[in-house]
Design an enzyme around this catalytic site. Sequence first.
Site, short mmCIF file in Angstrom:
data_model
loop_
_atom_site.label_atom_id
_atom_site.label_comp_id
_atom_site.label_asym_id
_atom_site.label_seq_id
_atom_site.Cartn_x
_atom_site.Cartn_y
_atom_site.Cartn_z
N ASP A 1 -8.27 -5.22 -6.37
CA ASP A 1 -7.88 -4.08 -5.53
C ASP A 1 -8.06 -2.75 -6.28
O ASP A 1 -7.43 -2.53 -7.31
CB ASP A 1 -6.42 -4.24 -5.12
CG ASP A 1 -5.90 -3.07 -4.28
OD1 ASP A 1 -6.73 -2.35 -3.69
OD2 ASP A 1 -4.67 -2.91 -4.22
N HIS B 1 -5.91 -6.29 -2.14
CA HIS B 1 -4.85 -5.40 -1.68
C HIS B 1 -3.75 -6.16 -0.94
O HIS B 1 -4.01 -6.79 0.11
CB HIS B 1 -5.48 -4.35 -0.75
CG HIS B 1 -4.70 -3.10 -0.58
ND1 HIS B 1 -4.30 -2.31 -1.64
CD2 HIS B 1 -4.26 -2.46 0.53
CE1 HIS B 1 -3.65 -1.26 -1.19
NE2 HIS B 1 -3.60 -1.33 0.13
N SER C 1 0.85 -1.18 0.00
CA SER C 1 0.00 0.00 0.00
C SER C 1 0.90 1.25 0.00
O SER C 1 1.84 1.31 -0.79
CB SER C 1 -0.96 -0.03 1.19
OG SER C 1 -2.04 0.87 1.00
#
Length: 409
Positions: free
Chosen positions: A351, A377, A87
Site C-alpha cells: 500500500d 490498503h 484510510s
Amino acid sequence: MIGGEGTANPLWMVTGTWIEYAKEFKALCLMLEHRYYGKSHPTEDTSVENLQYLSSEQALADLASFRNYMVEKMGLTDNKWITFGGSYPGSLSAWFRLKYPHLVAGAVATSGPLLAELDFVEYVEVVRDSLATTGPECTKNIQEATESVKQMLKTQEGVKDLSKLFKLCSPLDVNVANDVANFWSTISGNFMGVVQYNKDNREFEGAVGTNITLDVLCSMMNDISMPLVDRYAAVNSLMMKTYEQKCLDISYTAMIKELRETSWESAASEGGRQWIYQTCTEFGFYQTSDSPNQPFGDGFPLSFSLQQCSDIYGPQFNQSTLMEGIKRTNTNYGALKIAGTKIVFPNGSIDPWHALGITKDPEGTDLHAIYIKGTAHCANMYPARFGDPPELQQARETIKGYIQNWLSQ
C-alpha cells in the site's frame, strides 16, 4: 466504525474483521457517516461558503457528540468503546483517541496517513517498489513505454495515434497543458489504483475489478508480442472495460466544470468535490510525478494538483494557504510523532499510503505498529478468506490481542 470520504456502506455492519471481533467480545457495533458525505448533508449545498464546516476536526467533534448521545440513549454508561477506521477514517480513529481519550478505550487505525504532506512523491515510489515485487522487467517496461509516449506527443501523427490507442473521447490537444497532464495522470493512475487495493477482499462491497492485480498488469506490460506503447494502451483498455467506459475523457475543463457543481444531486457531491476540498485545505496528499525515482515520467507535477484547488474553489485556495493548513494539521495531531496511547497502526507493505503512516513501534509509547508484508490498503479490515497470507492472518490476531488488553484495563 468511523465513516470517511464516501457513503457509509451498511454491509460493514454485518461483514468484516471488526464484526468477528464484536462477536468474540460480545460488543455492540455502531457506524457514523462522515459529515458532508453519503446522506449526511448539514448544509443546503456544497458551495465554498458551506464547505467551511467540513474538516477532520469537525468530524472528530461529531464522533464525540454521537458517542455521548448513544451512551445516553442506550444506557451504555459503563461500556468501553473501541474505534475502527481504514484510510482517512484510520487517521480519524487515531486522532479521536488522541483528542478524546476519555471517550474511547483504544483505537484501530488501519492504513491511516498521519503526516499531512503537500507533494506526496513517496506514493508513486511505493507503487514502483510494489510493481517490482513481480520482477525487474515490469517497471523497466513501464518506464520505456512512458518514454515512447513522450516521443509520440512531439509529432502530430504520434498524437493522433495516442488518441486512438488510448480511446480518448476527443483528440488530445498538446497545446492544452492541463489536458496533457490529465492524460498522464490517468494512464499512470491505472497502475496506482490496482497497486493500492492489490488482492484486497473487496467483492462484498460491490467493488469491480478485484481480479485485476499488479501481477495481471505486469504480465501485460511484459508481453513481448506487443510494442511497449500498445501494452500501456492494453492496460488502459482493460481498466476502461472494467469500469464500463466507452471512451477516456481527459478534458480538464470538463473535469473542473463537474467538480464546481454544488448541488447535492450532482455527481461531484458523491464525494469528489468534498474530498478534494479537504486535500486543498488540510492535507495535500498530492500523488505527483515529481520524484525522479519512478517509471511514470514527469507529466503530472504538483502544480497540476494545486491548479485544481484554485480552479474548483477560487484563487484563495493556493499553495500558500494550503501550506498553512498542512502545518496546522500536523501541529494539531502530531503527525508521525502522535502522542496518544492505546492505538494500533496496521499498514500493508504494498500500500503506497504506508509511507505517511507509522510502520515501526514508537519507542517508549503505548502505540503499536503492525507492518503486514505483501498486503495492500486496509487488508486486515476485509473479511478473512481462504488463501490469506500468514502475515495477514497473524495481524488480525495481534489486533484482537490489543483490543482484549484495552477492554480488560
